[in-house]
Design a protein around this motif. Sequence first.
Motif, PDB file in Angstrom:
ATOM      1  N   GLU A  19      45.589 -20.869 -31.540  1.00 51.41           N
ATOM      2  CA  GLU A  19      45.306 -20.823 -32.864  1.00 51.41           C
ATOM      3  C   GLU A  19      44.207 -21.693 -33.069  1.00 51.41           C
ATOM      4  O   GLU A  19      43.370 -21.134 -34.142  1.00 51.41           O
ATOM      5  N   THR A  20      43.917 -22.858 -32.722  1.00 45.60           N
ATOM      6  CA  THR A  20      42.904 -23.539 -32.856  1.00 45.60           C
ATOM      7  C   THR A  20      42.627 -24.196 -31.562  1.00 45.60           C
ATOM      8  O   THR A  20      43.230 -24.246 -30.532  1.00 45.60           O
ATOM      9  N   MET A  21      41.197 -24.578 -31.581  1.00 46.26           N
ATOM     10  CA  MET A  21      40.554 -25.049 -30.240  1.00 46.26           C
ATOM     11  C   MET A  21      39.374 -25.932 -30.598  1.00 46.26           C
ATOM     12  O   MET A  21      38.400 -25.600 -31.186  1.00 46.26           O
ATOM     13  N   GLU A  22      39.481 -27.273 -30.284  1.00 49.70           N
ATOM     14  CA  GLU A  22      38.290 -27.968 -30.299  1.00 49.70           C
ATOM     15  C   GLU A  22      37.901 -28.406 -28.778  1.00 49.70           C
ATOM     16  O   GLU A  22      38.836 -28.594 -28.033  1.00 49.70           O
ATOM     17  N   MET A  23      36.638 -28.576 -28.428  1.00 50.14           N
ATOM     18  CA  MET A  23      36.037 -28.888 -27.033  1.00 50.14           C
ATOM     19  C   MET A  23      34.943 -30.126 -27.195  1.00 50.14           C
ATOM     20  O   MET A  23      33.696 -29.899 -26.977  1.00 50.14           O
ATOM     21  N   PRO A  24      35.658 -31.269 -27.510  1.00 49.72           N
ATOM     22  CA  PRO A  24      34.602 -32.406 -27.521  1.00 49.72           C
ATOM     23  C   PRO A  24      34.045 -32.687 -26.181  1.00 49.72           C
ATOM     24  O   PRO A  24      34.636 -32.473 -25.178  1.00 49.72           O
ATOM     25  N   ASP A  25      33.134 -33.590 -26.146  1.00 46.02           N
ATOM     26  CA  ASP A  25      32.516 -34.334 -25.110  1.00 46.02           C
ATOM     27  C   ASP A  25      32.122 -33.166 -23.920  1.00 46.02           C
ATOM     28  O   ASP A  25      32.210 -33.384 -22.768  1.00 46.02           O
ATOM     29  N   HIS A  80      34.350 -30.408 -20.419  1.00 45.85           N
ATOM     30  CA  HIS A  80      34.855 -30.921 -21.611  1.00 45.85           C
ATOM     31  C   HIS A  80      36.184 -31.097 -21.806  1.00 45.85           C
ATOM     32  O   HIS A  80      37.018 -30.854 -20.750  1.00 45.85           O
ATOM     33  N   LYS A  81      36.801 -31.718 -22.725  1.00 48.76           N
ATOM     34  CA  LYS A  81      38.197 -31.854 -22.985  1.00 48.76           C
ATOM     35  C   LYS A  81      38.410 -30.611 -24.101  1.00 48.76           C
ATOM     36  O   LYS A  81      37.422 -30.128 -24.625  1.00 48.76           O
ATOM     37  N   ARG A  91      55.502 -23.449 -28.798  1.00 43.94           N
ATOM     38  CA  ARG A  91      54.441 -24.007 -29.527  1.00 43.94           C
ATOM     39  C   ARG A  91      53.965 -25.476 -28.964  1.00 43.94           C
ATOM     40  O   ARG A  91      54.776 -26.097 -28.704  1.00 43.94           O
ATOM     41  N   MET A  92      52.595 -25.432 -28.628  1.00 42.99           N
ATOM     42  CA  MET A  92      52.328 -26.864 -28.159  1.00 42.99           C
ATOM     43  C   MET A  92      50.931 -27.251 -28.349  1.00 42.99           C
ATOM     44  O   MET A  92      50.142 -26.499 -28.832  1.00 42.99           O
ATOM     45  N   LYS A  93      50.569 -28.552 -28.444  1.00 43.26           N
ATOM     46  CA  LYS A  93      49.179 -29.113 -28.948  1.00 43.26           C
ATOM     47  C   LYS A  93      48.931 -29.385 -27.465  1.00 43.26           C
ATOM     48  O   LYS A  93      49.325 -30.324 -26.737  1.00 43.26           O
ATOM     49  N   THR A  94      47.718 -29.039 -26.996  1.00 42.16           N
ATOM     50  CA  THR A  94      47.036 -29.358 -25.766  1.00 42.16           C
ATOM     51  C   THR A  94      46.195 -30.418 -25.722  1.00 42.16           C
ATOM     52  O   THR A  94      45.501 -30.556 -26.620  1.00 42.16           O
ATOM     53  N   ASN A  95      46.075 -31.220 -24.748  1.00 40.88           N
ATOM     54  CA  ASN A  95      45.064 -32.377 -24.504  1.00 40.88           C
ATOM     55  C   ASN A  95      44.444 -32.428 -22.971  1.00 40.88           C
ATOM     56  O   ASN A  95      45.261 -32.957 -22.313  1.00 40.88           O
ATOM     57  N   LEU A  96      43.501 -31.588 -22.862  1.00 41.16           N
ATOM     58  CA  LEU A  96      43.399 -31.098 -21.404  1.00 41.16           C
ATOM     59  C   LEU A  96      41.699 -31.634 -21.218  1.00 41.16           C
ATOM     60  O   LEU A  96      40.883 -31.633 -22.107  1.00 41.16           O
ATOM     61  N   GLY A  97      41.554 -31.646 -19.787  1.00 42.85           N
ATOM     62  CA  GLY A  97      40.138 -31.607 -19.132  1.00 42.85           C
ATOM     63  C   GLY A  97      39.842 -30.421 -18.745  1.00 42.85           C
ATOM     64  O   GLY A  97      40.942 -29.838 -18.158  1.00 42.85           O
ATOM     65  N   GLY A 100      22.449 -12.485 -20.037  1.00 40.03           N
ATOM     66  CA  GLY A 100      23.629 -13.288 -20.570  1.00 40.03           C
ATOM     67  C   GLY A 100      24.539 -14.032 -19.634  1.00 40.03           C
ATOM     68  O   GLY A 100      24.023 -14.136 -18.627  1.00 40.03           O
ATOM     69  N   TRP A 101      25.373 -14.961 -20.126  1.00 38.25           N
ATOM     70  CA  TRP A 101      26.252 -15.580 -19.310  1.00 38.25           C
ATOM     71  C   TRP A 101      27.826 -15.158 -19.410  1.00 38.25           C
ATOM     72  O   TRP A 101      28.132 -14.945 -20.501  1.00 38.25           O
ATOM     73  N   GLN A 102      28.444 -15.353 -18.244  1.00 34.37           N
ATOM     74  CA  GLN A 102      29.848 -15.030 -18.057  1.00 34.37           C
ATOM     75  C   GLN A 102      30.597 -15.989 -17.591  1.00 34.37           C
ATOM     76  O   GLN A 102      30.119 -16.528 -16.342  1.00 34.37           O
ATOM     77  N   LEU A 103      31.875 -16.176 -18.068  1.00 30.33           N
ATOM     78  CA  LEU A 103      32.936 -17.274 -17.352  1.00 30.33           C
ATOM     79  C   LEU A 103      33.479 -16.522 -16.082  1.00 30.33           C
ATOM     80  O   LEU A 103      33.869 -15.787 -15.834  1.00 30.33           O
ATOM     81  N   LEU A 104      33.001 -17.528 -14.849  1.00 28.01           N
ATOM     82  CA  LEU A 104      33.549 -16.911 -13.783  1.00 28.01           C
ATOM     83  C   LEU A 104      34.601 -17.394 -13.217  1.00 28.01           C
ATOM     84  O   LEU A 104      35.374 -17.162 -12.481  1.00 28.01           O
ATOM     85  N   ALA A 105      34.840 -18.877 -13.651  1.00 32.08           N
ATOM     86  CA  ALA A 105      36.033 -19.720 -13.157  1.00 32.08           C
ATOM     87  C   ALA A 105      35.916 -20.706 -14.245  1.00 32.08           C
ATOM     88  O   ALA A 105      35.368 -21.295 -14.906  1.00 32.08           O
ATOM     89  N   ARG A 106      37.556 -21.197 -14.553  1.00 31.38           N
ATOM     90  CA  ARG A 106      37.844 -22.257 -15.217  1.00 31.38           C
ATOM     91  C   ARG A 106      39.139 -22.936 -14.959  1.00 31.38           C
ATOM     92  O   ARG A 106      40.093 -22.120 -14.160  1.00 31.38           O
ATOM     93  N   GLN A 107      39.177 -24.066 -14.606  1.00 30.53           N
ATOM     94  CA  GLN A 107      40.405 -24.896 -14.355  1.00 30.53           C
ATOM     95  C   GLN A 107      40.537 -26.035 -15.316  1.00 30.53           C
ATOM     96  O   GLN A 107      39.585 -26.852 -15.496  1.00 30.53           O
ATOM     97  N   ALA A 108      41.745 -26.043 -15.883  1.00 33.86           N
ATOM     98  CA  ALA A 108      42.066 -27.193 -16.689  1.00 33.86           C
ATOM     99  C   ALA A 108      42.970 -28.324 -16.041  1.00 33.86           C
ATOM    100  O   ALA A 108      43.822 -27.664 -15.110  1.00 33.86           O
ATOM    101  N   PHE A 109      43.169 -29.474 -16.636  1.00 33.72           N
ATOM    102  CA  PHE A 109      44.145 -30.579 -16.134  1.00 33.72           C
ATOM    103  C   PHE A 109      44.554 -31.321 -17.184  1.00 33.72           C
ATOM    104  O   PHE A 109      43.917 -31.431 -18.164  1.00 33.72           O
ATOM    105  N   LYS A 110      45.670 -31.696 -17.088  1.00 33.30           N
ATOM    106  CA  LYS A 110      46.481 -32.637 -18.093  1.00 33.30           C
ATOM    107  C   LYS A 110      45.673 -34.004 -17.833  1.00 33.30           C
ATOM    108  O   LYS A 110      45.420 -34.563 -17.215  1.00 33.30           O
ATOM    109  N   LEU A 111      45.360 -34.442 -19.052  1.00 38.40           N
ATOM    110  CA  LEU A 111      44.724 -35.892 -19.409  1.00 38.40           C
ATOM    111  C   LEU A 111      45.872 -36.811 -19.557  1.00 38.40           C
ATOM    112  O   LEU A 111      46.913 -36.495 -20.134  1.00 38.40           O
TER     113      LEU A 111
END
Length: 142
Positions: free
Chosen positions: A82-88, A102-103, A114-120, A131-142
């Motif tokens: 629904e929403t997404m911020e990517m600080p740092d 990023h976070k 429904r959840m509010k995520t806070n991830l690295g 152009g650029w394409q996303l090849l890999a992504r890994q998230a982890f809990k902060l």
Amino acid sequence: MKKALPVLVFVLLSYCSALAQSAQEKQVLTAIDTWKNALIAKNEAALKGVLAEELSYGHSSGLMETKAEFLNAVMSGKTVYETMEMPDMKVSIVGNTAIVRHKMIADVIDGGNRMKTNLGVLQVWTRKGNGWQLLARQAFKL
């Protein structure tokens, strides 16, 4: 003057290299923005354009998805961003690869929960054509 010339050439080449890298970083940031907006809007065509066929998409829960699995989860409504911020955010360009850290703070509905995520997050982008394409992504809990 003869001693100053090599120093001047080095400084000018370093400056030109920094400008080129800055332009590449801007392109990566634009691709990330396209990905984020397409994800929230469920824009399948835009998502397909910024996701590499070889995509490995890792969630903080440990779930790993291919491009087809990730697209299916988003387009079916199983996972809704629904929403997404990517600080740092920090972007490093290495040849035709961009390493992005990023976070991620987001409002997500996953499997009806429904959840509010806070991830690295670590993203790996690859240059494909112009152009650029996303090849890999890994998230982890902060």
